[in-house]
Design a protein around this motif. Structure first.
Motif, PDB file in Angstrom:
ATOM      1  N   PHE A 296       0.823  -1.203   0.000  1.00  0.00           N
ATOM      2  CA  PHE A 296       0.000   0.000   0.000  1.00  0.00           C
ATOM      3  C   PHE A 296       0.860   1.258   0.000  1.00  0.00           C
ATOM      4  O   PHE A 296       0.700   2.141  -0.847  1.00  0.00           O
ATOM      5  CB  PHE A 296      -0.936  -0.012   1.221  1.00  0.00           C
ATOM      6  N   TYR A 297       1.772   1.361   0.941  1.00  0.00           N
ATOM      7  CA  TYR A 297       2.581   2.583   1.056  1.00  0.00           C
ATOM      8  C   TYR A 297       3.569   2.731  -0.108  1.00  0.00           C
ATOM      9  O   TYR A 297       3.838   3.847  -0.546  1.00  0.00           O
ATOM     10  CB  TYR A 297       3.303   2.626   2.403  1.00  0.00           C
ATOM     11  N   ARG A 298       4.066   1.625  -0.619  1.00  0.00           N
ATOM     12  CA  ARG A 298       5.008   1.675  -1.741  1.00  0.00           C
ATOM     13  C   ARG A 298       4.273   1.868  -3.067  1.00  0.00           C
ATOM     14  O   ARG A 298       4.581   2.793  -3.826  1.00  0.00           O
ATOM     15  CB  ARG A 298       5.833   0.390  -1.772  1.00  0.00           C
TER      16      ARG A 298
ATOM     17  N   GLU B 263       9.272   5.107  -1.260  1.00  0.00           N
ATOM     18  CA  GLU B 263      10.385   4.217  -1.594  1.00  0.00           C
ATOM     19  C   GLU B 263      10.899   3.522  -0.339  1.00  0.00           C
ATOM     20  O   GLU B 263      11.162   4.170   0.681  1.00  0.00           O
ATOM     21  CB  GLU B 263      11.504   5.056  -2.204  1.00  0.00           C
ATOM     22  N   VAL B 264      11.044   2.199  -0.410  1.00  0.00           N
ATOM     23  CA  VAL B 264      11.572   1.432   0.718  1.00  0.00           C
ATOM     24  C   VAL B 264      13.058   1.732   0.862  1.00  0.00           C
ATOM     25  O   VAL B 264      13.818   1.677  -0.100  1.00  0.00           O
ATOM     26  CB  VAL B 264      11.341  -0.080   0.530  1.00  0.00           C
ATOM     27  N   ARG B 265      13.484   2.057   2.087  1.00  0.00           N
ATOM     28  CA  ARG B 265      14.882   2.370   2.375  1.00  0.00           C
ATOM     29  C   ARG B 265      15.572   1.244   3.139  1.00  0.00           C
ATOM     30  O   ARG B 265      16.699   0.888   2.864  1.00  0.00           O
ATOM     31  CB  ARG B 265      14.972   3.671   3.180  1.00  0.00           C
ATOM     32  N   VAL B 266      14.876   0.687   4.151  1.00  0.00           N
ATOM     33  CA  VAL B 266      15.441  -0.355   5.014  1.00  0.00           C
ATOM     34  C   VAL B 266      14.376  -1.421   5.234  1.00  0.00           C
ATOM     35  O   VAL B 266      13.213  -1.107   5.446  1.00  0.00           O
ATOM     36  CB  VAL B 266      15.854   0.233   6.393  1.00  0.00           C
TER      37      VAL B 266
ATOM     38  N   THR C 184      11.993   5.938   2.570  1.00  0.00           N
ATOM     39  CA  THR C 184      12.839   7.105   2.370  1.00  0.00           C
ATOM     40  C   THR C 184      12.000   8.369   2.532  1.00  0.00           C
ATOM     41  O   THR C 184      10.997   8.537   1.835  1.00  0.00           O
ATOM     42  CB  THR C 184      13.464   7.075   0.951  1.00  0.00           C
ATOM     43  N   MET C 185      12.387   9.206   3.474  1.00  0.00           N
ATOM     44  CA  MET C 185      11.700  10.481   3.722  1.00  0.00           C
ATOM     45  C   MET C 185      12.762  11.563   3.912  1.00  0.00           C
ATOM     46  O   MET C 185      13.858  11.265   4.375  1.00  0.00           O
ATOM     47  CB  MET C 185      10.832  10.394   4.983  1.00  0.00           C
TER      48      MET C 185
ATOM     49  N   LYS D 171      11.754   9.771   9.888  1.00  0.00           N
ATOM     50  CA  LYS D 171      11.684   8.359   9.507  1.00  0.00           C
ATOM     51  C   LYS D 171      10.233   7.920   9.616  1.00  0.00           C
ATOM     52  O   LYS D 171       9.559   8.213  10.601  1.00  0.00           O
ATOM     53  CB  LYS D 171      12.539   7.506  10.443  1.00  0.00           C
ATOM     54  N   PHE D 172       9.771   7.208   8.614  1.00  0.00           N
ATOM     55  CA  PHE D 172       8.441   6.612   8.634  1.00  0.00           C
ATOM     56  C   PHE D 172       8.613   5.136   8.337  1.00  0.00           C
ATOM     57  O   PHE D 172       9.248   4.770   7.346  1.00  0.00           O
ATOM     58  CB  PHE D 172       7.506   7.261   7.615  1.00  0.00           C
ATOM     59  N   ALA D 173       8.066   4.301   9.219  1.00  0.00           N
ATOM     60  CA  ALA D 173       8.280   2.861   9.089  1.00  0.00           C
ATOM     61  C   ALA D 173       7.029   2.088   9.464  1.00  0.00           C
ATOM     62  O   ALA D 173       6.110   2.607  10.097  1.00  0.00           O
ATOM     63  CB  ALA D 173       9.447   2.431   9.975  1.00  0.00           C
ATOM     64  N   LEU D 174       7.041   0.812   9.089  1.00  0.00           N
ATOM     65  CA  LEU D 174       6.005  -0.150   9.458  1.00  0.00           C
ATOM     66  C   LEU D 174       6.664  -1.254  10.256  1.00  0.00           C
ATOM     67  O   LEU D 174       7.802  -1.633   9.979  1.00  0.00           O
ATOM     68  CB  LEU D 174       5.363  -0.745   8.204  1.00  0.00           C
ATOM     69  N   PHE D 175       5.940  -1.751  11.250  1.00  0.00           N
ATOM     70  CA  PHE D 175       6.443  -2.863  12.054  1.00  0.00           C
ATOM     71  C   PHE D 175       5.325  -3.876  12.202  1.00  0.00           C
ATOM     72  O   PHE D 175       4.183  -3.520  12.501  1.00  0.00           O
ATOM     73  CB  PHE D 175       6.897  -2.357  13.432  1.00  0.00           C
ATOM     74  N   GLU D 176       5.659  -5.124  12.000  1.00  0.00           N
ATOM     75  CA  GLU D 176       4.682  -6.202  12.065  1.00  0.00           C
ATOM     76  C   GLU D 176       4.125  -6.338  13.484  1.00  0.00           C
ATOM     77  O   GLU D 176       4.862  -6.601  14.435  1.00  0.00           O
ATOM     78  CB  GLU D 176       5.359  -7.495  11.627  1.00  0.00           C
TER      79      GLU D 176
END
Length: 121
Positions: free
Chosen positions: A20-22, A28-31, A40-41, A45-50
């Motif tokens: 969804f976010y990509r 863009e996925v950075r890590v 990438t921001m 930092k904006f991230a998702l965690f399971e």
């Protein structure tokens, strides 16, 4: 002066939310790694965690979404709303002019978290 260093959404399905976010929002996925994906921001930092891995991280499960909202500044909210509609995303509100001199549109991510796009007026 304090600043926000990062925002992490806890998500049920990392694969579904990354898509969804990509693919829908164009981030863009950075890590990537161990239940974590960071985009990438420029300013934070904006991230998702399971969500299933939260007990390993904090010793308990997370809350039920929507738990909050993340906002993105865009040049043209109406064009962004049209683009989102074309991808099949449901618009929750907007585009609408707000009293705080922004034009906004709101959608929900796959876990029900709120995503706002705002254009400065």
């Amino acid at each position: 002066m304090r600043r926000i260093d990062y925002v992490i959404w806890y998500v049920e399905s990392l694969q579904r939310s990354v898509a969804f976010y990509r693919d829908v929002l164009g981030l863009e996925v950075r890590v990537e790694g161990d239940g974590y994906v960071e985009f990438t921001m420029d300013n934070t930092k904006f991230a998702l965690f399971e969500r299933g891995k939260l007990t390993e991280l904090i010793g308990r499960p997370g809350g039920n979404p929507p738990c909050g909202e993340i906002g993105f500044i865009v040049d043209d909210v109406d064009a962004e709303a049209d683009r989102l509609r074309q991808t099949g995303v449901e618009i929750l509100t907007g585009p609408v002019d707000r009293p705080w001199r922004e034009r906004t549109v709101h959608i929900a991510d796959p876990d029900g978290n709120i995503v706002e796009f705002a254009q400065k007026l």
